[in-house]
Design a protein around this motif. Structure first.
Motif, PDB file in Angstrom:
ATOM      1  N   ALA A  51       9.417  -7.514  11.844  1.00 46.93           N
ATOM      2  CA  ALA A  51       8.355  -8.393  11.370  1.00 46.93           C
ATOM      3  C   ALA A  51       7.792  -7.807  10.081  1.00 46.93           C
ATOM      4  O   ALA A  51       7.924  -6.614   9.812  1.00 46.93           O
ATOM      5  CB  ALA A  51       7.250  -8.512  12.416  1.00 46.93           C
ATOM      6  N   VAL A  52       7.161  -8.663   9.300  1.00 46.76           N
ATOM      7  CA  VAL A  52       6.523  -8.218   8.069  1.00 46.76           C
ATOM      8  C   VAL A  52       5.138  -8.861   7.979  1.00 46.76           C
ATOM      9  O   VAL A  52       4.934  -9.979   8.445  1.00 46.76           O
ATOM     10  CB  VAL A  52       7.369  -8.577   6.814  1.00 46.76           C
ATOM     11  N   ALA A  53       4.209  -8.112   7.388  1.00 41.27           N
ATOM     12  CA  ALA A  53       2.854  -8.633   7.157  1.00 41.27           C
ATOM     13  C   ALA A  53       2.360  -8.096   5.822  1.00 41.27           C
ATOM     14  O   ALA A  53       2.747  -7.003   5.400  1.00 41.27           O
ATOM     15  CB  ALA A  53       1.913  -8.207   8.276  1.00 41.27           C
ATOM     16  N   MET A  54       1.509  -8.887   5.180  1.00 44.73           N
ATOM     17  CA  MET A  54       0.916  -8.450   3.918  1.00 44.73           C
ATOM     18  C   MET A  54      -0.433  -9.122   3.726  1.00 44.73           C
ATOM     19  O   MET A  54      -0.662 -10.234   4.225  1.00 44.73           O
ATOM     20  CB  MET A  54       1.837  -8.744   2.741  1.00 44.73           C
ATOM     21  N   CYS A  55      -1.308  -8.427   3.036  1.00 40.73           N
ATOM     22  CA  CYS A  55      -2.629  -8.969   2.740  1.00 40.73           C
ATOM     23  C   CYS A  55      -2.510 -10.015   1.633  1.00 40.73           C
ATOM     24  O   CYS A  55      -1.575  -9.989   0.846  1.00 40.73           O
ATOM     25  CB  CYS A  55      -3.565  -7.846   2.291  1.00 40.73           C
ATOM     26  N   ASN A  56      -3.471 -10.932   1.635  1.00 42.86           N
ATOM     27  CA  ASN A  56      -3.520 -11.917   0.558  1.00 42.86           C
ATOM     28  C   ASN A  56      -4.973 -12.165   0.198  1.00 42.86           C
ATOM     29  O   ASN A  56      -5.878 -11.877   0.978  1.00 42.86           O
ATOM     30  CB  ASN A  56      -2.785 -13.207   0.959  1.00 42.86           C
ATOM     31  N   ARG A  57      -5.208 -12.710  -0.954  1.00 40.90           N
ATOM     32  CA  ARG A  57      -6.584 -12.870  -1.426  1.00 40.90           C
ATOM     33  C   ARG A  57      -7.286 -14.079  -0.844  1.00 40.90           C
ATOM     34  O   ARG A  57      -8.482 -14.254  -1.039  1.00 40.90           O
ATOM     35  CB  ARG A  57      -6.607 -12.915  -2.942  1.00 40.90           C
ATOM     36  N   SER A  60      -8.795 -13.052   5.141  1.00 43.41           N
ATOM     37  CA  SER A  60      -9.008 -11.657   5.533  1.00 43.41           C
ATOM     38  C   SER A  60      -7.942 -11.176   6.521  1.00 43.41           C
ATOM     39  O   SER A  60      -7.747  -9.977   6.694  1.00 43.41           O
ATOM     40  CB  SER A  60     -10.395 -11.485   6.152  1.00 43.41           C
ATOM     41  N   ILE A  61      -7.256 -12.116   7.171  1.00 44.53           N
ATOM     42  CA  ILE A  61      -6.189 -11.769   8.100  1.00 44.53           C
ATOM     43  C   ILE A  61      -4.865 -11.766   7.341  1.00 44.53           C
ATOM     44  O   ILE A  61      -4.496 -12.769   6.723  1.00 44.53           O
ATOM     45  CB  ILE A  61      -6.129 -12.775   9.269  1.00 44.53           C
ATOM     46  N   PRO A  62      -4.139 -10.649   7.365  1.00 51.57           N
ATOM     47  CA  PRO A  62      -2.855 -10.615   6.660  1.00 51.57           C
ATOM     48  C   PRO A  62      -1.881 -11.653   7.211  1.00 51.57           C
ATOM     49  O   PRO A  62      -1.886 -11.950   8.403  1.00 51.57           O
ATOM     50  CB  PRO A  62      -2.338  -9.195   6.944  1.00 51.57           C
ATOM     51  N   VAL A  63      -1.065 -12.227   6.340  1.00 53.89           N
ATOM     52  CA  VAL A  63      -0.045 -13.175   6.788  1.00 53.89           C
ATOM     53  C   VAL A  63       1.116 -12.371   7.345  1.00 53.89           C
ATOM     54  O   VAL A  63       1.399 -11.276   6.877  1.00 53.89           O
ATOM     55  CB  VAL A  63       0.419 -14.130   5.658  1.00 53.89           C
ATOM     56  N   SER A  64       1.766 -12.912   8.363  1.00 49.86           N
ATOM     57  CA  SER A  64       2.879 -12.195   8.982  1.00 49.86           C
ATOM     58  C   SER A  64       3.923 -13.183   9.460  1.00 49.86           C
ATOM     59  O   SER A  64       3.633 -14.357   9.684  1.00 49.86           O
ATOM     60  CB  SER A  64       2.388 -11.355  10.161  1.00 49.86           C
ATOM     61  N   THR A  65       5.125 -12.672   9.603  1.00 54.14           N
ATOM     62  CA  THR A  65       6.210 -13.482  10.146  1.00 54.14           C
ATOM     63  C   THR A  65       7.253 -12.581  10.786  1.00 54.14           C
ATOM     64  O   THR A  65       7.361 -11.406  10.441  1.00 54.14           O
ATOM     65  CB  THR A  65       6.864 -14.366   9.058  1.00 54.14           C
ATOM     66  N   SER A  66       7.989 -13.147  11.695  1.00 50.49           N
ATOM     67  CA  SER A  66       9.098 -12.444  12.327  1.00 50.49           C
ATOM     68  C   SER A  66      10.350 -12.692  11.495  1.00 50.49           C
ATOM     69  O   SER A  66      10.660 -13.825  11.155  1.00 50.49           O
ATOM     70  CB  SER A  66       9.287 -12.964  13.753  1.00 50.49           C
ATOM     71  N   LEU A  67      11.054 -11.630  11.162  1.00 54.36           N
ATOM     72  CA  LEU A  67      12.265 -11.744  10.345  1.00 54.36           C
ATOM     73  C   LEU A  67      13.534 -11.677  11.186  1.00 54.36           C
ATOM     74  O   LEU A  67      14.573 -12.197  10.789  1.00 54.36           O
ATOM     75  CB  LEU A  67      12.308 -10.623   9.307  1.00 54.36           C
ATOM     76  N   LEU A  68      13.444 -11.013  12.338  1.00 56.12           N
ATOM     77  CA  LEU A  68      14.620 -10.774  13.158  1.00 56.12           C
ATOM     78  C   LEU A  68      14.177 -10.672  14.608  1.00 56.12           C
ATOM     79  O   LEU A  68      13.158 -10.062  14.904  1.00 56.12           O
ATOM     80  CB  LEU A  68      15.284  -9.455  12.725  1.00 56.12           C
ATOM     81  N   GLY A  69      14.919 -11.293  15.511  1.00 55.75           N
ATOM     82  CA  GLY A  69      14.646 -11.150  16.933  1.00 55.75           C
ATOM     83  C   GLY A  69      13.886 -12.318  17.526  1.00 55.75           C
ATOM     84  O   GLY A  69      13.743 -13.378  16.918  1.00 55.75           O
ATOM     85  N   LEU A  83      -1.681  -3.014  10.689  1.00 53.21           N
ATOM     86  CA  LEU A  83      -1.362  -1.914   9.775  1.00 53.21           C
ATOM     87  C   LEU A  83      -1.461  -2.349   8.314  1.00 53.21           C
ATOM     88  O   LEU A  83      -1.848  -1.561   7.454  1.00 53.21           O
ATOM     89  CB  LEU A  83       0.020  -1.355  10.087  1.00 53.21           C
ATOM     90  N   ALA A  84      -1.108  -3.596   8.028  1.00 54.86           N
ATOM     91  CA  ALA A  84      -1.248  -4.103   6.653  1.00 54.86           C
ATOM     92  C   ALA A  84      -2.721  -4.117   6.251  1.00 54.86           C
ATOM     93  O   ALA A  84      -3.068  -3.748   5.135  1.00 54.86           O
ATOM     94  CB  ALA A  84      -0.648  -5.500   6.538  1.00 54.86           C
ATOM     95  N   ARG A  85      -3.577  -4.533   7.174  1.00 54.68           N
ATOM     96  CA  ARG A  85      -5.011  -4.549   6.886  1.00 54.68           C
ATOM     97  C   ARG A  85      -5.521  -3.125   6.659  1.00 54.68           C
ATOM     98  O   ARG A  85      -6.309  -2.880   5.759  1.00 54.68           O
ATOM     99  CB  ARG A  85      -5.784  -5.201   8.032  1.00 54.68           C
ATOM    100  N   LYS A  86      -5.043  -2.185   7.466  1.00 63.05           N
ATOM    101  CA  LYS A  86      -5.503  -0.791   7.365  1.00 63.05           C
ATOM    102  C   LYS A  86      -4.996  -0.109   6.094  1.00 63.05           C
ATOM    103  O   LYS A  86      -5.723   0.638   5.457  1.00 63.05           O
ATOM    104  CB  LYS A  86      -5.060  -0.012   8.600  1.00 63.05           C
ATOM    105  N   THR A  87      -3.746  -0.368   5.709  1.00 60.34           N
ATOM    106  CA  THR A  87      -3.151   0.322   4.559  1.00 60.34           C
ATOM    107  C   THR A  87      -3.226  -0.475   3.259  1.00 60.34           C
ATOM    108  O   THR A  87      -2.989   0.074   2.194  1.00 60.34           O
ATOM    109  CB  THR A  87      -1.669   0.640   4.833  1.00 60.34           C
ATOM    110  N   ASN A  88      -3.479  -1.777   3.364  1.00 58.30           N
ATOM    111  CA  ASN A  88      -3.463  -2.684   2.214  1.00 58.30           C
ATOM    112  C   ASN A  88      -2.091  -2.682   1.534  1.00 58.30           C
ATOM    113  O   ASN A  88      -1.974  -2.770   0.318  1.00 58.30           O
ATOM    114  CB  ASN A  88      -4.568  -2.345   1.220  1.00 58.30           C
ATOM    115  N   LYS A  89      -1.043  -2.564   2.350  1.00 60.25           N
ATOM    116  CA  LYS A  89       0.339  -2.579   1.863  1.00 60.25           C
ATOM    117  C   LYS A  89       1.118  -3.659   2.602  1.00 60.25           C
ATOM    118  O   LYS A  89       0.693  -4.143   3.641  1.00 60.25           O
ATOM    119  CB  LYS A  89       1.027  -1.241   2.131  1.00 60.25           C
ATOM    120  N   GLN A  90       2.272  -3.982   2.074  1.00 61.84           N
ATOM    121  CA  GLN A  90       3.221  -4.813   2.805  1.00 61.84           C
ATOM    122  C   GLN A  90       3.829  -3.910   3.878  1.00 61.84           C
ATOM    123  O   GLN A  90       4.305  -2.818   3.579  1.00 61.84           O
ATOM    124  CB  GLN A  90       4.299  -5.322   1.863  1.00 61.84           C
TER     125      GLN A  90
END
Length: 123
Positions: A51-57, A60-69, A83-90
């Motif tokens: 899965a992947v998540a990233m913050c957006n402007r 306040s909740i990072p967007v996320s999606t499942s990529l596999l599985g 973790l994206a919210r905590k680190t502000n990273k993808q």
């Protein structure tokens, strides 16, 4: 002057750690990239989901999606969001544990946060 700093900023950092949670040995593999983070959690060497998540402007909740599985298992996407919210990273997360108990997943997440506090440069 910009060459060395640019090269240092582009380094990939690998960090592995393990923990015994509820009598199960859980392994963690962290790969820190320039603006993103890859986290693998599991007991055996499998990549069953991603899965992947990233913050957006816009939210306040990072967007996320499942990529596999299995998309009905939201453990990876939820962990990636937090973790994206905590680190502000993808953040890419692959959570590969059979135990789907929410209390166990919370133990796993708390162990990750302990490691983040102890070794912030690895995340």
């Amino acid at each position: 002057m910009e060459g060395p700093r640019a090269a240092a900023g582009g380094d990939v950092s690998l960090h592995n750690f393990s923990a015994r949670l509820w009598e199960q040995l859980v392994h963690f593999h962290v790969m820190r990239l320039t603006d993103s983070l890859f986290l693998w959690v599991g007991a055996t060497p499998h990549l069953r989901n991603l899965a992947v998540a990233m913050c957006n402007r816009y939210d306040s909740i990072p967007v996320s999606t499942s990529l596999l599985g299995d998309t009905s298992d939201t453990t990876s996407t939820g962990l990636a969001q937090r973790l994206a919210r905590k680190t502000n990273k993808q953040v890419f997360v692959s959570y590969n544990l059979q135990n789907t108990d929410s209390n166990f997943a919370l133990l796993v997440e708390n162990r990750i946060k302990e490691e983040m506090d102890a070794f912030p440069e690895k995340f």
